[in-house]
Design a protein around this motif. Sequence first.
Motif, PDB file in Angstrom:
ATOM      1  N   PRO A 113      53.818  60.627  46.529  1.00 21.24           N
ATOM      2  CA  PRO A 113      52.500  61.004  46.033  1.00 21.24           C
ATOM      3  C   PRO A 113      51.656  59.749  45.811  1.00 21.24           C
ATOM      4  CG  PRO A 113      54.119  61.109  44.286  1.00 21.24           C
ATOM      5  CD  PRO A 113      54.872  60.837  45.545  1.00 21.24           C
ATOM      6  N   PRO A 114      50.347  59.853  46.018  1.00 19.36           N
ATOM      7  CA  PRO A 114      49.500  58.677  45.783  1.00 19.36           C
ATOM      8  C   PRO A 114      49.561  58.262  44.317  1.00 19.36           C
ATOM      9  CG  PRO A 114      48.172  60.639  46.154  1.00 19.36           C
ATOM     10  CD  PRO A 114      49.581  61.020  46.439  1.00 19.36           C
ATOM     11  N   VAL A 115      49.569  56.973  44.089  1.00 18.18           N
ATOM     12  CA  VAL A 115      49.653  56.482  42.711  1.00 18.18           C
ATOM     13  C   VAL A 115      48.429  55.649  42.385  1.00 18.18           C
ATOM     14  CG1 VAL A 115      52.133  56.436  42.391  1.00 18.18           C
ATOM     15  CG2 VAL A 115      51.011  54.572  43.601  1.00 18.18           C
ATOM     16  N   ARG A 116      48.127  55.619  41.114  1.00 20.28           N
ATOM     17  CA  ARG A 116      47.051  54.755  40.639  1.00 20.28           C
ATOM     18  C   ARG A 116      47.728  53.595  39.914  1.00 20.28           C
ATOM     19  NH1 ARG A 116      44.618  53.666  36.076  1.00 20.28           N
ATOM     20  NH2 ARG A 116      46.103  55.000  34.968  1.00 20.28           N
ATOM     21  N   LEU A 117      47.460  52.378  40.396  1.00 14.02           N
ATOM     22  CA  LEU A 117      48.051  51.225  39.730  1.00 14.02           C
ATOM     23  C   LEU A 117      47.210  50.902  38.505  1.00 14.02           C
ATOM     24  CD1 LEU A 117      48.879  48.993  42.781  1.00 14.02           C
ATOM     25  CD2 LEU A 117      50.464  50.302  41.386  1.00 14.02           C
ATOM     26  N   PRO A 118      47.829  50.815  37.318  1.00 16.28           N
ATOM     27  CA  PRO A 118      47.048  50.551  36.115  1.00 16.28           C
ATOM     28  C   PRO A 118      46.368  49.182  36.183  1.00 16.28           C
ATOM     29  CG  PRO A 118      49.390  50.552  35.646  1.00 16.28           C
ATOM     30  CD  PRO A 118      49.239  50.992  37.045  1.00 16.28           C
ATOM     31  N   PHE A 119      45.111  49.149  35.809  1.00 16.58           N
ATOM     32  CA  PHE A 119      44.331  47.916  35.892  1.00 16.58           C
ATOM     33  C   PHE A 119      44.968  46.812  35.055  1.00 16.58           C
ATOM     34  CE2 PHE A 119      41.035  45.182  34.059  1.00 16.58           C
ATOM     35  CZ  PHE A 119      40.562  44.603  35.221  1.00 16.58           C
ATOM     36  N   GLY A 120      45.505  47.212  33.878  1.00 11.21           N
ATOM     37  CA  GLY A 120      46.091  46.226  32.971  1.00 11.21           C
ATOM     38  C   GLY A 120      47.284  45.508  33.566  1.00 11.21           C
ATOM     39  N   MET A 121      47.948  46.124  34.552  1.00 11.96           N
ATOM     40  CA  MET A 121      49.071  45.450  35.193  1.00 11.96           C
ATOM     41  C   MET A 121      48.624  44.676  36.423  1.00 11.96           C
ATOM     42  SD  MET A 121      51.836  48.498  34.810  1.00 11.96           S
ATOM     43  CE  MET A 121      53.294  47.746  35.489  1.00 11.96           C
ATOM     44  N   VAL A 122      47.597  45.213  37.113  1.00 13.32           N
ATOM     45  CA  VAL A 122      47.135  44.538  38.324  1.00 13.32           C
ATOM     46  C   VAL A 122      46.414  43.241  37.960  1.00 13.32           C
ATOM     47  CG1 VAL A 122      45.552  44.702  40.269  1.00 13.32           C
ATOM     48  CG2 VAL A 122      46.992  46.644  39.668  1.00 13.32           C
ATOM     49  N   ALA A 123      45.594  43.298  36.885  1.00 13.87           N
ATOM     50  CA  ALA A 123      44.762  42.139  36.550  1.00 13.87           C
ATOM     51  C   ALA A 123      45.594  40.891  36.239  1.00 13.87           C
ATOM     52  CB  ALA A 123      43.828  42.487  35.396  1.00 13.87           C
ATOM     53  N   PRO A 124      46.632  40.965  35.360  1.00 11.31           N
ATOM     54  CA  PRO A 124      47.416  39.739  35.119  1.00 11.31           C
ATOM     55  C   PRO A 124      48.119  39.242  36.377  1.00 11.31           C
ATOM     56  CG  PRO A 124      47.897  41.375  33.455  1.00 11.31           C
ATOM     57  CD  PRO A 124      47.103  42.062  34.503  1.00 11.31           C
ATOM     58  N   THR A 125      48.602  40.192  37.222  1.00  9.65           N
ATOM     59  CA  THR A 125      49.248  39.775  38.467  1.00  9.65           C
ATOM     60  C   THR A 125      48.262  39.029  39.345  1.00  9.65           C
ATOM     61  OG1 THR A 125      50.430  41.860  38.283  1.00  9.65           O
ATOM     62  CG2 THR A 125      50.743  40.617  40.293  1.00  9.65           C
ATOM     63  N   ALA A 126      47.064  39.612  39.475  1.00  5.48           N
ATOM     64  CA  ALA A 126      46.042  38.966  40.294  1.00  5.48           C
ATOM     65  C   ALA A 126      45.663  37.616  39.696  1.00  5.48           C
ATOM     66  CB  ALA A 126      44.815  39.864  40.402  1.00  5.48           C
ATOM     67  N   ALA A 127      45.609  37.536  38.359  1.00  4.59           N
ATOM     68  CA  ALA A 127      45.269  36.265  37.720  1.00  4.59           C
ATOM     69  C   ALA A 127      46.305  35.202  38.056  1.00  4.59           C
ATOM     70  CB  ALA A 127      45.176  36.448  36.210  1.00  4.59           C
ATOM     71  N   LEU A 128      47.582  35.613  38.046  1.00  4.95           N
ATOM     72  CA  LEU A 128      48.648  34.653  38.330  1.00  4.95           C
ATOM     73  C   LEU A 128      48.598  34.203  39.787  1.00  4.95           C
ATOM     74  CD1 LEU A 128      50.634  33.494  36.443  1.00  4.95           C
ATOM     75  CD2 LEU A 128      52.284  35.189  37.126  1.00  4.95           C
ATOM     76  N   ILE A 129      48.288  35.148  40.689  1.00  7.97           N
ATOM     77  CA  ILE A 129      48.125  34.765  42.093  1.00  7.97           C
ATOM     78  C   ILE A 129      46.940  33.824  42.218  1.00  7.97           C
ATOM     79  CG2 ILE A 129      47.617  35.647  44.397  1.00  7.97           C
ATOM     80  CD1 ILE A 129      49.097  38.209  43.537  1.00  7.97           C
ATOM     81  N   GLY A 130      45.906  34.096  41.385  1.00 10.18           N
ATOM     82  CA  GLY A 130      44.743  33.206  41.359  1.00 10.18           C
ATOM     83  C   GLY A 130      45.127  31.799  40.928  1.00 10.18           C
ATOM     84  N   VAL A 131      46.005  31.698  39.917  1.00 10.42           N
ATOM     85  CA  VAL A 131      46.470  30.372  39.497  1.00 10.42           C
ATOM     86  C   VAL A 131      47.163  29.676  40.657  1.00 10.42           C
ATOM     87  CG1 VAL A 131      48.049  29.146  37.962  1.00 10.42           C
ATOM     88  CG2 VAL A 131      46.675  31.001  37.075  1.00 10.42           C
ATOM     89  N   GLY A 132      47.973  30.459  41.415  1.00 11.49           N
ATOM     90  CA  GLY A 132      48.641  29.896  42.579  1.00 11.49           C
ATOM     91  C   GLY A 132      47.640  29.363  43.598  1.00 11.49           C
ATOM     92  N   LEU A 133      46.556  30.138  43.815  1.00 10.96           N
ATOM     93  CA  LEU A 133      45.528  29.683  44.761  1.00 10.96           C
ATOM     94  C   LEU A 133      44.787  28.474  44.214  1.00 10.96           C
ATOM     95  CD1 LEU A 133      44.094  33.085  46.022  1.00 10.96           C
ATOM     96  CD2 LEU A 133      45.655  31.538  47.176  1.00 10.96           C
ATOM     97  N   LEU A 134      44.628  28.456  42.877  1.00  5.44           N
ATOM     98  CA  LEU A 134      43.961  27.314  42.248  1.00  5.44           C
ATOM     99  C   LEU A 134      44.759  26.039  42.494  1.00  5.44           C
ATOM    100  CD1 LEU A 134      41.503  26.744  40.383  1.00  5.44           C
ATOM    101  CD2 LEU A 134      43.109  26.812  38.482  1.00  5.44           C
ATOM    102  N   LEU A 135      46.091  26.170  42.464  1.00  2.00           N
ATOM    103  CA  LEU A 135      46.942  25.007  42.746  1.00  2.00           C
ATOM    104  C   LEU A 135      46.673  24.492  44.155  1.00  2.00           C
ATOM    105  CD1 LEU A 135      50.461  25.895  41.294  1.00  2.00           C
ATOM    106  CD2 LEU A 135      48.648  24.567  40.271  1.00  2.00           C
ATOM    107  N   THR A 136      46.272  25.393  45.058  1.00  2.00           N
ATOM    108  CA  THR A 136      45.940  24.968  46.411  1.00  2.00           C
ATOM    109  C   THR A 136      44.584  24.290  46.449  1.00  2.00           C
ATOM    110  OG1 THR A 136      47.073  26.963  47.081  1.00  2.00           O
ATOM    111  CG2 THR A 136      45.857  25.779  48.776  1.00  2.00           C
ATOM    112  N   VAL A 137      43.589  24.966  45.831  1.00  2.00           N
ATOM    113  CA  VAL A 137      42.222  24.436  45.885  1.00  2.00           C
ATOM    114  C   VAL A 137      42.147  23.105  45.160  1.00  2.00           C
ATOM    115  CG1 VAL A 137      39.850  24.876  45.217  1.00  2.00           C
ATOM    116  CG2 VAL A 137      41.273  26.746  46.046  1.00  2.00           C
ATOM    117  N   ALA A 138      42.816  23.034  43.981  1.00  2.00           N
ATOM    118  CA  ALA A 138      42.756  21.817  43.178  1.00  2.00           C
ATOM    119  C   ALA A 138      43.913  20.892  43.513  1.00  2.00           C
ATOM    120  CB  ALA A 138      42.775  22.166  41.698  1.00  2.00           C
TER     121      ALA A 138
END
Lengths: 163, 514
Positions: B445-470
């Motif tokens: 069945p289709p699921v809705r990923l809770p924003f509260g769980m997606v946002a910290p994950t995305a933030a952490l991936i963002g930190v990983g990308l920041l390590l690349t940019v910086a």
Amino acid sequence: MSPNIVLVVTIGVLFAAGVYLLLERSLSRVLIGVILIGNGANLLFLVAGGAAGRPPIVGTEPEGQMSDPLPQAMVLTAIVITLGMTAFLLALAYRSWQLHRHDEVQDDVEDRRIARLAAVDERAFTDADTEIASDTLDVEAAEARDETDQGAPARETPREVRP
Amino acid sequence: MTDYTWLVPLPVVIPLSAAGLALALYRRPNVQRLVTVVALALVLAASVALLVLADEGPLVVDVGGWAAPVGIDLVADRLSALMLTISSAVTLCVLLYSLAQGGEDDEESAPVSIYHPTYLVLAAGVANAFLSGDLFNLYVGFEILLAASYVLITLGGTGERIRAGTIYIVVALLSSVLFLVAIAMIYAATGTVNLAQLAIRLPEIDPGVSLVLQVLLLLAFAIKAAVFPLSAWLPDSYPTAPAPVTAVFAGLLTKVGVYAIIRTQTLLFPDGRLDDALMWAALATMVIGILGAVAQDDIKRLLSFTLVSHIGFMVFGIAMATDLGYTAAIYYVAHHITVQTALFLVVGLVERAGGSTSLTKLGGLAKLTPLLAVLFFVPAMNLGGIPPLSGFLGKIGLIEAGVQLGTPLAYVLVVGSVVTSLLTLYALVKAWNKAFWQTPEEPRPPVRLPFGMVAPTAALIGVGLLLTVAAGPLYAYTERAAVSLTERTPYVEAVLPDGERGQGVSDDVAEEQP
């Protein structure tokens, strides 16, 4: 300064017995092994601190005869930590007994699954190590005990436990 | 210059006090959450401040005003400050993730009232280990974080977690005893446990004795860091814990071991007599770890094996014992903490959306939730070392350092690390194809990923990308950290300005003694 031979021999015995017990499957024996090794390490600190002497209080005792207080302080910390870990391991062993009626450390189910896959690949020859894929993995893991009850699996149904 | 040394103990003191407060507030879950989030945010702020300040030179605090070799000291140099910043960012993200998970479902993996205090104690232990300038305090830091991790890994007390937790705890206890024995031996040989004073005294003792001490310390830390012959406990115990707990363990706990290896290898044993042995251990860790990952079917176990494998890259950097090697190793640690934690958080989401972590059962997730596919793809490619991401930069740094070292063994390691990267890519692409693209056995069945769980994950991936940019400034920072590590004098002089005593006020008694 040469260390006290009695202490050194005691440390050796404690470590040897502790290592032997650590290699057992039953968690209570592992626990006793951890306690023995921990006490061996504590005694080692006493040896490291040098010979026993007068209380290390400046002004009341001659300075040359004082014992070294630092290792004793470290041993106290280590004893407290070992006490906490022992309590936790005991709770863990009890919980394991609650769930399975024994406190033996079971094998990794996934490892057995991979081993079984490898065995299927190698059907060309069969020897004593080839696993027979008859039981389910959970049964196999539960049967992989070797101390108490001569390896008989725990047949009792697990008691209802409040979550 | 204003004295900012009061910042140094904060990353330890704040979470410990907050842990007590959170425990007292166990009846008020909302207040408990607030306390935890605020405490970890404050730690992050203090760590960032330390990161900036430590670039000027190490900040030293003699705890309680007792001068250094007698009292305990906390030292924030570039390496500690960098580790501290990355780790506090990761702990904060994972906490936010677990809060959302707890709000979304009431299953047993959801945070119970003991979760928050324990999590804070874990953060305090990690910070204490990073900041400690004293071998025994390092041991205490390890014990704090391990005791917290024992509770977290057996959270809920289900049969599977008790089994996995038992193995984890017994192995960790063994490594603690080894560490304790090493400390006792070091004290017997040198009469001190202060790192800076040991750096002065250890070269003066018999070389054979110092080699034994080095082996003992390395053994203890290698168990904690999961270096190959001592790594079998990790893939067995990590995957059963709740997703956020596995994520924070994978990100931080092994890296504390790696940090301890870097610190002792550079400061205490700079003559590098075990470097060849470490090289072989690094090679075995990389290759055998990744071969284990290729064989796995469960995605959590697959990631645990890649975790073991990539510890090998860091050990490779340490074993080269050159400025370039340490630079790359430190950068790699920072990269790996963020990317591995992010991947485990994503797997938590995968389990939620796909209902399983088995690669044969998962399928069709790309169609179900394209967002999740992106969230998995970026850190997976990062771990595999695809340019231009930070994993590529870290690996290219290691390879460059290996080629510059130029010994035959270093070339073997260079080849080994390239092969390992390719196999990592293979294992992750296999997981990607199976989980996201194969036709599922039964439609989900289709699921809705809770924003509260997606946002910290995305933030952490963002930190990983920041390590690349910086990467430019960051790589320069880790290079400065590596240079001061191999020089050793900045650390020793900061702790013991006159080579004898720290800045505390307790030296009046010492003056009376001969």
